[in-house]
Design a protein around this motif. Structure first.
Motif, short mmCIF file in Angstrom:
data_model
loop_
_atom_site.label_atom_id
_atom_site.label_comp_id
_atom_site.label_asym_id
_atom_site.label_seq_id
_atom_site.Cartn_x
_atom_site.Cartn_y
_atom_site.Cartn_z
N PRO A 81 -86.90 23.28 66.52
CA PRO A 81 -87.74 22.95 67.68
C PRO A 81 -87.35 23.79 68.89
O PRO A 81 -86.17 24.01 69.16
CB PRO A 81 -87.45 21.47 67.90
CG PRO A 81 -87.07 20.95 66.56
CD PRO A 81 -86.31 22.07 65.91
N GLY A 82 -88.37 24.27 69.58
CA GLY A 82 -88.15 25.15 70.73
C GLY A 82 -88.12 26.62 70.38
O GLY A 82 -88.13 27.48 71.28
N GLY A 83 -88.09 26.92 69.09
CA GLY A 83 -88.04 28.30 68.66
C GLY A 83 -89.39 28.98 68.63
O GLY A 83 -90.41 28.39 69.02
N SER A 84 -89.39 30.22 68.16
CA SER A 84 -90.61 31.03 68.12
C SER A 84 -90.79 31.67 66.75
O SER A 84 -89.81 31.93 66.04
CB SER A 84 -90.53 32.14 69.17
OG SER A 84 -90.47 31.62 70.47
N LEU A 85 -92.05 31.92 66.43
CA LEU A 85 -92.41 32.68 65.25
C LEU A 85 -93.63 33.51 65.59
O LEU A 85 -94.44 33.11 66.44
CB LEU A 85 -92.75 31.77 64.06
CG LEU A 85 -91.61 31.13 63.28
CD1 LEU A 85 -92.17 30.17 62.23
CD2 LEU A 85 -90.72 32.16 62.63
N ARG A 86 -93.76 34.63 64.89
CA ARG A 86 -94.97 35.45 65.02
C ARG A 86 -95.60 35.59 63.65
O ARG A 86 -95.00 36.17 62.74
CB ARG A 86 -94.63 36.83 65.58
CG ARG A 86 -95.87 37.65 65.91
CD ARG A 86 -95.53 39.10 66.14
NE ARG A 86 -96.59 39.84 66.79
CZ ARG A 86 -96.73 41.16 66.71
NH1 ARG A 86 -95.86 41.88 66.01
NH2 ARG A 86 -97.73 41.76 67.35
N LEU A 87 -96.79 35.04 63.52
CA LEU A 87 -97.53 35.18 62.28
C LEU A 87 -98.39 36.43 62.33
O LEU A 87 -98.91 36.80 63.38
CB LEU A 87 -98.42 33.96 62.06
CG LEU A 87 -97.74 32.60 62.07
CD1 LEU A 87 -98.74 31.50 61.72
CD2 LEU A 87 -96.56 32.57 61.12
N SER A 88 -98.54 37.05 61.16
CA SER A 88 -99.39 38.23 61.03
C SER A 88 -100.42 37.99 59.94
O SER A 88 -100.16 37.27 58.97
CB SER A 88 -98.55 39.46 60.68
OG SER A 88 -97.62 39.76 61.69
N CYS A 89 -101.57 38.60 60.12
CA CYS A 89 -102.63 38.53 59.11
C CYS A 89 -103.11 39.97 58.88
O CYS A 89 -103.70 40.58 59.78
CB CYS A 89 -103.77 37.65 59.58
SG CYS A 89 -105.20 37.62 58.49
N ALA A 90 -102.83 40.49 57.70
CA ALA A 90 -103.27 41.83 57.34
C ALA A 90 -104.57 41.73 56.57
O ALA A 90 -104.64 41.00 55.58
CB ALA A 90 -102.20 42.52 56.50
N VAL A 91 -105.59 42.44 57.03
CA VAL A 91 -106.90 42.34 56.40
C VAL A 91 -107.27 43.66 55.75
O VAL A 91 -106.83 44.73 56.19
CB VAL A 91 -107.99 41.90 57.40
CG1 VAL A 91 -107.54 40.67 58.17
CG2 VAL A 91 -108.39 43.02 58.32
N SER A 92 -108.10 43.56 54.72
CA SER A 92 -108.63 44.75 54.06
C SER A 92 -109.91 44.38 53.33
O SER A 92 -110.16 43.19 53.08
CB SER A 92 -107.60 45.33 53.08
OG SER A 92 -107.30 44.38 52.08
N GLY A 93 -110.72 45.38 53.05
CA GLY A 93 -111.95 45.15 52.29
C GLY A 93 -113.15 44.77 53.12
O GLY A 93 -114.23 44.54 52.56
N PHE A 94 -112.99 44.66 54.44
CA PHE A 94 -114.13 44.39 55.30
C PHE A 94 -113.83 44.96 56.68
O PHE A 94 -112.68 45.31 56.98
CB PHE A 94 -114.45 42.89 55.39
CG PHE A 94 -113.40 42.06 56.06
CD1 PHE A 94 -112.29 41.62 55.34
CD2 PHE A 94 -113.51 41.69 57.38
CE1 PHE A 94 -111.31 40.85 55.93
CE2 PHE A 94 -112.53 40.91 57.99
CZ PHE A 94 -111.43 40.49 57.27
N THR A 95 -114.84 45.05 57.50
CA THR A 95 -114.68 45.66 58.82
C THR A 95 -114.21 44.62 59.81
O THR A 95 -114.99 43.77 60.26
CB THR A 95 -116.01 46.28 59.28
OG1 THR A 95 -116.47 47.20 58.28
CG2 THR A 95 -115.82 47.01 60.60
N LEU A 96 -112.92 44.69 60.16
CA LEU A 96 -112.34 43.68 61.04
C LEU A 96 -113.05 43.63 62.39
O LEU A 96 -113.27 42.55 62.94
CB LEU A 96 -110.85 43.96 61.23
CG LEU A 96 -110.11 43.05 62.19
CD1 LEU A 96 -110.19 41.60 61.73
CD2 LEU A 96 -108.66 43.49 62.35
N SER A 97 -113.42 44.77 62.92
CA SER A 97 -113.93 44.84 64.29
C SER A 97 -115.23 44.09 64.52
O SER A 97 -115.58 43.81 65.66
CB SER A 97 -114.09 46.30 64.71
OG SER A 97 -115.04 46.95 63.88
N ILE A 98 -115.95 43.76 63.45
CA ILE A 98 -117.21 43.04 63.63
C ILE A 98 -117.05 41.55 63.35
O ILE A 98 -118.04 40.81 63.32
CB ILE A 98 -118.34 43.63 62.77
CG1 ILE A 98 -118.05 43.47 61.27
CG2 ILE A 98 -118.59 45.08 63.13
CD1 ILE A 98 -119.23 43.85 60.40
#
Length: 114
Positions: free
Chosen positions: A14-31
């Motif tokens: 408790p009180g700590g931090s985490l950074r989650l990541s999501c790597a995407v592929s196969g579709f256009t992320l920007s839209i």
């Protein structure tokens, strides 16, 4: 083939931090609008944070506002969730979601405990 792969979960005090990541592929992320959802044991899946296509706007669930930050890098095809001041009630499986494609990752487990 569409893929969303979450990473960065784990056990934190408790009180700590985490950074989650999501790597995407196969579709256009920007839209796509991107969301982070979470599902705690025995509870329904809930929307945690949303970021618009160009990162011009972000929204958060009241329970995480001021502690979590969603961001994205369309060039790197990545979406992030920085989680600070974590609480035991943040324990859940966290999922990355893309709209309008309605693509989902398999999730990453975050456990906040002593």
């Amino acid at each position: 083939q569409v893929q969303l792969v979450e990473s960065g979960g784990g056990l934190v005090q408790p009180g700590g931090s985490l950074r989650l990541s999501c790597a995407v592929s196969g579709f256009t992320l920007s839209i796509h609008i991107m969301n982070w959802y979470r599902q705690a044991p025995g509870k329904e899946r809930e929307l945690v944070a949303t970021i618009t296509r160009t990162a011009g706007r972000t929204t958060y669930a009241d329970s995480v506002k001021g502690r979590f930050t969603i961001s994205r890098d369309n060039a790197k095809e990545m979406v992030y969730l920085q989680m600070n001041s974590l609480k035991p009630e943040d324990t859940a499986v966290y999922y990355c979601n893309a709209v309008p494609g309605q693509y989902w990752g398999k999730g990453t487990l975050v456990t906040v405990s002593l």
